[in-house]
Design a protein around this motif. Sequence first.
Motif, mmCIF file in Angstrom:
data_model
loop_
_atom_site.group_PDB
_atom_site.id
_atom_site.type_symbol
_atom_site.label_atom_id
_atom_site.label_comp_id
_atom_site.label_asym_id
_atom_site.label_seq_id
_atom_site.Cartn_x
_atom_site.Cartn_y
_atom_site.Cartn_z
ATOM 1 N N UNK A 253 9.831 -49.103 -4.666
ATOM 2 C CA UNK A 253 9.215 -49.965 -5.664
ATOM 3 C C UNK A 253 7.717 -50.174 -5.449
ATOM 4 N N UNK A 254 7.219 -49.886 -4.236
ATOM 5 C CA UNK A 254 5.797 -50.110 -3.979
ATOM 6 C C UNK A 254 4.910 -48.956 -4.440
ATOM 7 N N UNK A 255 5.530 -47.894 -5.016
ATOM 8 C CA UNK A 255 4.762 -46.741 -5.480
ATOM 9 C C UNK A 255 4.904 -46.580 -6.992
ATOM 10 N N UNK A 256 3.796 -46.260 -7.628
ATOM 11 C CA UNK A 256 3.778 -46.040 -9.071
ATOM 12 C C UNK A 256 3.164 -44.667 -9.328
ATOM 13 N N UNK A 385 -0.012 -44.430 -7.034
ATOM 14 C CA UNK A 385 -0.739 -45.601 -6.544
ATOM 15 C C UNK A 385 0.216 -46.477 -5.750
ATOM 16 N N UNK A 386 -0.328 -47.078 -4.697
ATOM 17 C CA UNK A 386 0.443 -48.019 -3.894
ATOM 18 C C UNK A 386 0.147 -49.413 -4.433
ATOM 19 N N UNK A 387 1.177 -50.071 -4.959
ATOM 20 C CA UNK A 387 0.963 -51.380 -5.595
ATOM 21 C C UNK A 387 1.273 -52.529 -4.642
ATOM 22 N N UNK A 388 1.519 -52.178 -3.372
ATOM 23 C CA UNK A 388 1.786 -53.193 -2.352
ATOM 24 C C UNK A 388 0.466 -53.820 -1.925
ATOM 25 N N UNK A 389 0.369 -55.138 -1.983
ATOM 26 C CA UNK A 389 -0.863 -55.837 -1.610
ATOM 27 C C UNK A 389 -1.203 -55.646 -0.141
ATOM 28 N N UNK A 390 -0.174 -55.396 0.686
ATOM 29 C CA UNK A 390 -0.394 -55.249 2.126
ATOM 30 C C UNK A 390 -0.629 -53.791 2.539
ATOM 31 N N UNK A 391 -0.899 -52.928 1.567
ATOM 32 C CA UNK A 391 -1.095 -51.505 1.863
ATOM 33 C C UNK A 391 -2.264 -51.305 2.828
ATOM 34 N N UNK A 392 -2.074 -50.383 3.793
ATOM 35 C CA UNK A 392 -3.123 -50.075 4.765
ATOM 36 C C UNK A 392 -3.549 -48.616 4.632
ATOM 37 N N UNK A 393 -3.610 -48.132 3.388
ATOM 38 C CA UNK A 393 -3.965 -46.731 3.157
ATOM 39 C C UNK A 393 -5.307 -46.364 3.778
ATOM 40 N N UNK A 394 -6.297 -47.261 3.656
ATOM 41 C CA UNK A 394 -7.625 -46.979 4.184
ATOM 42 C C UNK A 394 -7.584 -46.742 5.688
ATOM 43 N N UNK A 395 -6.738 -47.486 6.394
ATOM 44 C CA UNK A 395 -6.626 -47.323 7.843
ATOM 45 C C UNK A 395 -5.753 -46.128 8.211
#
Length: 498
Positions: A253-256, A385-395
Amino acid sequence: MRGAFSKARKVTSNENALYKLETVRDEDWDFLIWISSQMKWEIYAYLFIVIWNNTEFGEDRMFEFREETMSMIRYVRKLNKSMCIDDRKAKEFINLFNDYRDYRIDNYFAERNRLITFVLRELEAHGLKNKSDFYEQLKVLPMKQKKKLRDIVIDRMKVLIDMTPYNDKSLMNSGKNDKNNLKDELDALKNEKDILCEQIFELQKENSKYQAAHGNLTNLGFSDEDPNNIFWLNKDIKNLQDLLGDFTLVSGPEYEIDVTKCNELLSFYKCNNVEVESQHGKQILSAALQRLTIETIIAETKNFFLTNSLTIEANLVTKTKEIVDLANLFTKEYAENDEIAKAIPTKIRQQVHSMLGSYAFSYDEHPLLKKISEIVLEKLNQYRKVIDDDSEEDNEIIPIIRKIVQLFFYRLEAHPIIPAYNFYENGTEINPLFMESAGTKSKDMKKLEVEICSFPVIAIFDTDNDKSDNVFSKALIIPKTKSNNNTSLETAITTPNE
């Protein structure tokens, strides 16, 4: 069980260490047996923190500490996503790792000591006896042994994670394990371990013969402990594959996903008639995103070096090539029959690229890492897109970029014969020598062909005979049933410096 870790003999006053590993009695190794027999991931989580707490480090180990901590956090998230632990427990352990990392780096001694006291108390509750003796023994272990102990803990954690397909939601509700499946899994792991041990033994014998024949001055191979040794290199490649697999997830659910854009991407890789919103379609899409990520990073790194040729990394490679070319000319002119002189150009190349493969782009704010991370994230966000507010994609993308650049631009170049790499295209006949697919049996390979290749084969190829002298890492593929117009085995290869 007897005391899990009994005290070793004290050393005389003219020796530095309080305890000596050589004087540990047989019973003391009960502790290692205790570690290897544990089936609770929480124990390995606590042990990881305790071992690091007894490991001194400066800037040279800071990156290693951060990366291993991120790996442990990632494993906890996997357990949570596979429904083996609930959100509360996952958050509890993620906070534990983050707190220890922050306390350690920022020198919050009081908070750090309270956390360690809590962790040791939890280990004692899980069966560790004589915790104070164990803690004292850890302090005097050499750094290499502490590193190996951490490797054991992390590997065991990964083994337990790999068993999570059996730990679905029904197991949470019932609290019972499928013992037959667990036994099969353990038997398979034991068989794999035996095979690996035999391979290591053969490699050691081969390496010993090589060194005896040519001597250290002409030996172009790697020691057993060298990170570029094919055994350790393959292990690092597997770790990179795991990072890529986690980073390019599209299920949940966290991916769109943008269906239109994703179909365009799959069409670009000739994956036609794929239902992108189905479970199998999402697996193919994730594999396509992994390949896109690797290709983008390699292409953008080449562009960066072309436009930033005076950076220390690019300049070092350029000057090394000039020296190697001159040394080859000199050897050909004056020392053509001297085996030691002929080995010097290759040794220079190996040493420089080995150093770059270990230390290049070590800090996260390096311009190359920042620029390429922006490009990769922007490109991937076109498709999912990752719609999770806690996503750490940048890291999460930074260590992936670093590992890919170090592997394909430096570590492969450190080998005496430089390996090549190749992505296999859709419709290519499957060759088990060069390819592997999770869950596909060898006997079924003849009925299948490549749908998508997510990670390239890395090998030293004999291009005349479609064979390989040495496969460093097989290509990761998703297969499909053969079509009538399948292509022959692709033999086009790409070397790291092309």
